[in-house]
Design a protein around this motif. Sequence first.
Motif, PDB file in Angstrom:
ATOM      1  N   LYS A   8       6.918  -0.471  -3.634  1.00  0.00           N
ATOM      2  CA  LYS A   8       7.148  -0.292  -2.194  1.00  0.00           C
ATOM      3  C   LYS A   8       7.865   1.031  -1.926  1.00  0.00           C
ATOM      4  O   LYS A   8       7.565   1.710  -0.941  1.00  0.00           O
ATOM      5  CB  LYS A   8       7.980  -1.466  -1.670  1.00  0.00           C
ATOM      6  N   LYS A  62       5.435   3.913  -2.200  1.00  0.00           N
ATOM      7  CA  LYS A  62       4.594   3.956  -0.988  1.00  0.00           C
ATOM      8  C   LYS A  62       5.363   4.620   0.152  1.00  0.00           C
ATOM      9  O   LYS A  62       4.811   5.451   0.883  1.00  0.00           O
ATOM     10  CB  LYS A  62       4.169   2.533  -0.600  1.00  0.00           C
ATOM     11  N   GLN A  63       6.630   4.264   0.296  1.00  0.00           N
ATOM     12  CA  GLN A  63       7.445   4.866   1.359  1.00  0.00           C
ATOM     13  C   GLN A  63       7.556   6.379   1.148  1.00  0.00           C
ATOM     14  O   GLN A  63       7.476   7.160   2.101  1.00  0.00           O
ATOM     15  CB  GLN A  63       8.823   4.197   1.394  1.00  0.00           C
ATOM     16  N   ASP A 105       3.119  -2.928   3.954  1.00  0.00           N
ATOM     17  CA  ASP A 105       3.761  -1.941   3.060  1.00  0.00           C
ATOM     18  C   ASP A 105       2.897  -0.692   2.894  1.00  0.00           C
ATOM     19  O   ASP A 105       3.418   0.370   2.518  1.00  0.00           O
ATOM     20  CB  ASP A 105       3.943  -2.536   1.645  1.00  0.00           C
ATOM     21  N   ASN A 106       1.594  -0.843   3.131  1.00  0.00           N
ATOM     22  CA  ASN A 106       0.649   0.241   2.852  1.00  0.00           C
ATOM     23  C   ASN A 106       0.260   1.043   4.091  1.00  0.00           C
ATOM     24  O   ASN A 106      -0.596   1.915   4.020  1.00  0.00           O
ATOM     25  CB  ASN A 106      -0.625  -0.342   2.203  1.00  0.00           C
ATOM     26  N   GLY A 113       1.772   3.395   7.222  1.00  0.00           N
ATOM     27  CA  GLY A 113       2.935   4.101   7.744  1.00  0.00           C
ATOM     28  C   GLY A 113       2.669   4.739   9.091  1.00  0.00           C
ATOM     29  O   GLY A 113       1.563   5.211   9.346  1.00  0.00           O
ATOM     30  N   GLN A 128       7.235   2.831   6.867  1.00  0.00           N
ATOM     31  CA  GLN A 128       6.329   1.712   6.589  1.00  0.00           C
ATOM     32  C   GLN A 128       6.353   0.730   7.757  1.00  0.00           C
ATOM     33  O   GLN A 128       7.423   0.446   8.315  1.00  0.00           O
ATOM     34  CB  GLN A 128       6.782   0.980   5.314  1.00  0.00           C
TER      35      GLN A 128
END
Lengths: 68, 68, 68, 68, 68, 68
Positions: free
Chosen positions: B15, B18-19, D50-51, D53, D58
């Motif tokens: 996670k 990804k951020q 989570d994927n 943005g 996010q």
Amino acid sequence: MPFVKISVTRDGVTKEQKQQLIKGVTQLLKDVLNKDFHLTHVVINEVDTDNWGMAGEQVTEILLSKMK
Amino acid sequence: MPFVKISVTRDGVTKEQKQQLIKGVTQLLKDVLNKDFHLTHVVINEVDTDNWGMAGEQVTEILLSKMK
Amino acid sequence: MPFVKISVTRDGVTKEQKQQLIKGVTQLLKDVLNKDFHLTHVVINEVDTDNWGMAGEQVTEILLSKMK
Amino acid sequence: MPFVKISVTRDGVTKEQKQQLIKGVTQLLKDVLNKDFHLTHVVINEVDTDNWGMAGEQVTEILLSKMK
Amino acid sequence: MPFVKISVTRDGVTKEQKQQLIKGVTQLLKDVLNKDFHLTHVVINEVDTDNWGMAGEQVTEILLSKMK
Amino acid sequence: MPFVKISVTRDGVTKEQKQQLIKGVTQLLKDVLNKDFHLTHVVINEVDTDNWGMAGEQVTEILLSKMK
């Protein structure tokens, strides 16, 4: 450089079938456009039958109606 | 307005990573094209290694052969 | 293996800005996910402002209304 | 021939809502461009929060901060 | 957050038709999923008829054979 | 139902080559997954060499450096 995305419904495509698709598309791009094998990427996108629609109907429903 | 889609193999991206990708791409579009933060959307598309092929081979097989 | 598609409106993005986007995204994927430079592909998709809509309006019209 | 891809966050979209999206988009393409129902394909792409943005954050975090 | 990509053949879609597609899809996502207008992006991707194939044939050829 | 998107650099792909790609991919999906010809759509997405990057470089520059 070629990038190929194959979207199909998620209905039991096997690992071997995926490998055949990858090999086949990569060979096709070599045969037709002379693209170097090492540059070709293939992604297989499996889509749930609830999430794919044709002619205004969910594929889930189309498959069910064919089974009747 | 920018929309960015990042496709990577599904191999344990966290996670937090990804951020970092979302923040980094959004900042890049601000720096290079002066795009307002609020307009940038980023989607990370994780692809199973069976479903990604390079040079005619599934990534699953490429990774396995490297481990030998 | 990463493949990144950046969609932006077609409004005079220069060749140099495109190069900066390509370099920046490739570096980001190296920094965050440790992806080998040679595996990262980036495609920039420029979209006519008539063909992009936000909040129900064409970007062409949004830009015109801001100029008034 | 039309192909429509609808990307939304994965947050409990029901089968019925998916059917409404498929029907609605197919009808819209008939109404506006006179496209034959049988030619229109719609794919709904659900993306984990989570994927996705927005504005560098996010969606998972944006939703959490709204709940506070 | 929704992002919708509509791919159609490039055959004279007018600016007004594009606006109707954008408005219609944005309204549909509001009606079905209660998505805020301001979060919905729509991109219309026009594809040359030489570059679209159905049933193994280029759309260019399909259209020509229908005119005979 | 399959939908295949082939992204290649725009460097003089002929109408005949496009037809061969469309026919070849449609045949492959018939051979491997037994997909009905009439359900397969193929779109060829040609990308300017300034807009495609590999290993952090624009394809335009990679091609130029190879010619030297």
